[in-house]
Design an enzyme around this catalytic site. Structure first.
Site, PDB file in Angstrom:
ATOM      1  CD  GLU A  43      13.649  -9.272  -5.193  1.00 45.21           C
ATOM      2  OE1 GLU A  43      14.844  -9.578  -5.208  1.00 45.21           O
ATOM      3  OE2 GLU A  43      13.000  -9.149  -4.153  1.00 45.21           O
ATOM      4  CB  CYS A  80       4.279 -13.778  -5.462  1.00 45.78           C
ATOM      5  SG  CYS A  80       4.125 -12.438  -4.319  1.00 45.78           S
ATOM      6  CB  CYS A 108       5.204   0.064  -0.811  1.00 42.00           C
ATOM      7  SG  CYS A 108       3.487   0.091  -0.268  1.00 42.00           S
ATOM      8  CB  CYS A 148       3.394  -1.973   6.595  1.00 46.40           C
ATOM      9  SG  CYS A 148       1.865  -1.653   5.693  1.00 46.40           S
ATOM     10  CB  CYS A 150       6.491  -4.292   4.909  1.00 48.59           C
ATOM     11  SG  CYS A 150       6.651  -4.659   3.146  1.00 48.59           S
ATOM     12  CB  CYS A 158       5.507 -12.697   3.145  1.00 55.47           C
ATOM     13  SG  CYS A 158       4.213 -13.548   2.334  1.00 55.47           S
TER      14      CYS A 158
HETATM   15  N1  SAH Z   1       0.787  -4.359  -0.302  1.00 52.09           N
HETATM   16  C1  SAH Z   1      -0.029  -5.497  -0.247  1.00 52.09           C
HETATM   17  C2  SAH Z   1       0.572  -6.722  -0.885  1.00 52.09           C
HETATM   18  C3  SAH Z   1       2.045  -6.937  -0.679  1.00 52.09           C
HETATM   19  S1  SAH Z   1       2.552  -7.392   0.936  1.00 52.09           S
HETATM   20  C4  SAH Z   1      -0.440  -5.796   1.187  1.00 52.09           C
HETATM   21  O1  SAH Z   1       0.120  -5.211   2.093  1.00 52.09           O
HETATM   22  O2  SAH Z   1      -1.348  -6.588   1.367  1.00 52.09           O
HETATM   23  C5  SAH Z   1       2.024  -9.097   1.025  1.00 52.09           C
HETATM   24  C6  SAH Z   1       1.878  -9.638   2.432  1.00 52.09           C
HETATM   25  O3  SAH Z   1       3.143  -9.749   3.060  1.00 52.09           O
HETATM   26  C7  SAH Z   1       1.029  -8.773   3.342  1.00 52.09           C
HETATM   27  O4  SAH Z   1       0.033  -9.549   3.948  1.00 52.09           O
HETATM   28  C8  SAH Z   1       2.000  -8.265   4.384  1.00 52.09           C
HETATM   29  O5  SAH Z   1       1.357  -8.065   5.617  1.00 52.09           O
HETATM   30  C9  SAH Z   1       3.016  -9.392   4.425  1.00 52.09           C
HETATM   31  N2  SAH Z   1       4.323  -9.007   4.927  1.00 52.09           N
HETATM   32  C10 SAH Z   1       4.996  -7.862   4.716  1.00 52.09           C
HETATM   33  N3  SAH Z   1       6.193  -7.892   5.335  1.00 52.09           N
HETATM   34  C11 SAH Z   1       6.298  -9.103   5.953  1.00 52.09           C
HETATM   35  C12 SAH Z   1       7.310  -9.749   6.710  1.00 52.09           C
HETATM   36  N4  SAH Z   1       8.467  -9.178   6.947  1.00 52.09           N
HETATM   37  N5  SAH Z   1       7.071 -11.000   7.157  1.00 52.09           N
HETATM   38  C13 SAH Z   1       5.917 -11.629   6.878  1.00 52.09           C
HETATM   39  N6  SAH Z   1       4.938 -11.075   6.144  1.00 52.09           N
HETATM   40  C14 SAH Z   1       5.110  -9.818   5.685  1.00 52.09           C
HETATM   41 FE1  SF4 Z   2       3.354  -1.765   1.140  1.00 54.29          FE
HETATM   42 FE2  SF4 Z   2       4.609  -3.673   2.486  1.00 54.29          FE
HETATM   43 FE3  SF4 Z   2       2.549  -2.423   3.598  1.00 54.29          FE
HETATM   44 FE4  SF4 Z   2       2.122  -4.119   1.573  1.00 54.29          FE
HETATM   45  S1  SF4 Z   2       2.905  -4.653   3.594  1.00 54.29           S
HETATM   46  S2  SF4 Z   2       1.255  -2.060   1.832  1.00 54.29           S
HETATM   47  S3  SF4 Z   2       3.986  -3.763   0.350  1.00 54.29           S
HETATM   48  S4  SF4 Z   2       4.494  -1.487   3.022  1.00 54.29           S
END
Ligand code: SAH
Ligand code: SF4
Length: 370
Positions: free
Chosen positions: A106, A119, A126, A130, A133, A347
């Site tokens: 997306e 974005c 991935c 995390c 996420c 996000c």
């Molecule tokens: N992988 C990269 C970029 C994609 S994630 C990274 O981790 O930086 C983009 C942002 O979304 C990151 O700052 C991450 O911490 C945040 N993010 C991921 N899951 C989220 C969620 N459920 N709610 C709010 N922010 C989130």
């Molecule tokens: Fe991957 Fe989500 Fe962690 Fe970004 S925040 S590195 S997209 S798992």
């Protein structure tokens, strides 16, 4: 078999065609010179395709008919298929792309007062895992090519009304950009080069979860750096971001300092507020201390909930208290507005559920004969 164009079956010329959107100027020049053509033709092709968005070789009126035909056989201009477009009540748009074999990613277009930010996704799934996420729940399925990253931009910008232009790009969609550096930095070259899409490097931001040894690549690319901090000490950060076990907080911050020194820029520290995990007033104070140690601004992002995450969004009172404490301490802080929540485009909410058809591409005018 050859000569028949049906599912899974391609003509000989299609098989050998180069994906145009993967190429930089030097590579296209080499490809042309290797076929006995003039080098300057590469610049002409880039001007038509990126400058004018003319994608039918027969409309490239400063090229001979024979050369047009040869280029149609050499270069593949297929863009990733846009499967759906959804529009949020706040104007955010979410686009779903099929990157082949039903691998879906997306992109999200976010309007604000003075900018229109796209974005971008860099990977299908991935591997960074995390805990909070949604993308991290889906293991890495595929790294996108530069052409597929540039393709997201083109598909979206081709559909915008004449007066609108994408002004900013952020690698904050699905995937970890520094887990796919070759394609990401190649796409950045195409985005900012004058022969390419001619966007300012300072309007391109790469967000990383903290692949420390590759941060100098961001510096070298001229793009801006954002880091998903999300925890104020190694204990919390390792619990929610496994990557911290490999490259702990202090190493990450030192890499940020080096980036700031060399780029003369600030880094954006992204900080997700998770109820009871990262949202205490003491966390805000520790975050302030960290932000003081690196030229930075802080983006706080209230957690966007998704089913089965096990985390919760703090209530407004707690979010405001955290924000206010940072402001009281004098931190340069912004609360990231939650955009597109009603279409799961915020996000960390990027899911892949086709449920709306995209609009047709806007028509482009061919360049006048030179
Ligand atoms: N992988 C990269 C970029 C994609 S994630 C990274 O981790 O930086 C983009 C942002 O979304 C990151 O700052 C991450 O911490 C945040 N993010 C991921 N899951 C989220 C969620 N459920 N709610 C709010 N922010 C989130
Ligand atoms: Fe991957 Fe989500 Fe962690 Fe970004 S925040 S590195 S997209 S798992």
């Amino acid at each position: 078999m050859f000569g028949v164009r049906s599912k899974g079956c391609y003509t000989l010329s299609q098989m050998s065609r180069l994906s145009f959107y993967n190429l930089n100027l030097q590579e296209l020049e080499q490809a042309l010179v290797g076929r006995g053509k003039e080098k300057f033709r590469a610049q002409q092709l880039f001007r038509w395709i990126y400058g004018q968005r003319v994608t039918d070789f027969s409309q490239m009126t400063n090229l001979s008919k024979v050369f047009q035909g040869e280029m149609a056989e050499l270069l593949d201009l297929t863009l990733p298929e846009m499967v759906t477009e959804r529009i949020s009540s706040d104007g955010t748009r979410k686009y779903l792309f099929n990157m082949g074999d039903s691998q879906l990613v997306e992109s999200v277009l976010i309007p604000s007062d003075d900018r229109l930010t796209l974005c971008l996704s860099s990977e299908v799934g991935c591997n960074m895992a995390c805990q909070f996420c949604y993308t991290g729940k889906q293991k890495l399925k595929r790294r996108l090519t530069a052409g597929q990253i540039v393709g997201q931009f083109l598909q979206v910008s081709d559909r915008l009304p004449e007066a609108q232009r994408i002004t900013n790009l952020v690698f904050m969609g699905m995937g970890e950009p520094l887990d796919n550096p070759e394609a990401v930095f190649r796409s950045i070259e195409i985005f900012h080069s004058t022969w390419g899409l001619n966007l300012s490097r300072k309007r391109i931001t790469v967000s990383t979860s903290g692949i420390v040894p590759l941060i100098p690549l961001v510096t070298a690319s001229g793009a801006r750096l954002a880091v998903s901090l999300n925890g104020v000490n190694d204990e919390v950060r390792s619990q929610i971001m496994p990557i911290n076990k490999k490259w702990p907080l202090e190493e990450l911050l030192e890499a940020c300092r080096v980036h700031c020194r060399e780029s003369k820029d600030k880094v954006t520290l992204e900080y997700v507020l998770l109820k009871g995990v990262t949202d205490s007033i003491q966390d805000a104070r520790d975050l302030h201390r960290i932000a003081q140690s690196v030229p930075s601004k802080v983006n706080i992002i209230p957690f966007n909930e998704h089913p089965g995450s096990g985390f919760h969004r703090p209530d407004e009172k707690a979010i405001n208290a955290f924000h206010n404490e940072l402001m009281r301490l004098g931190t340069h802080v912004l609360r990231r507005k939650t955009m597109g929540r009603d279409i799961l485009a915020a996000c960390g909410q990027l899911a892949t559920n086709p449920d709306a058809r995209p609009r047709p591409r806007a028509k482009t005018q061919p360049e006048a004969t030179l």
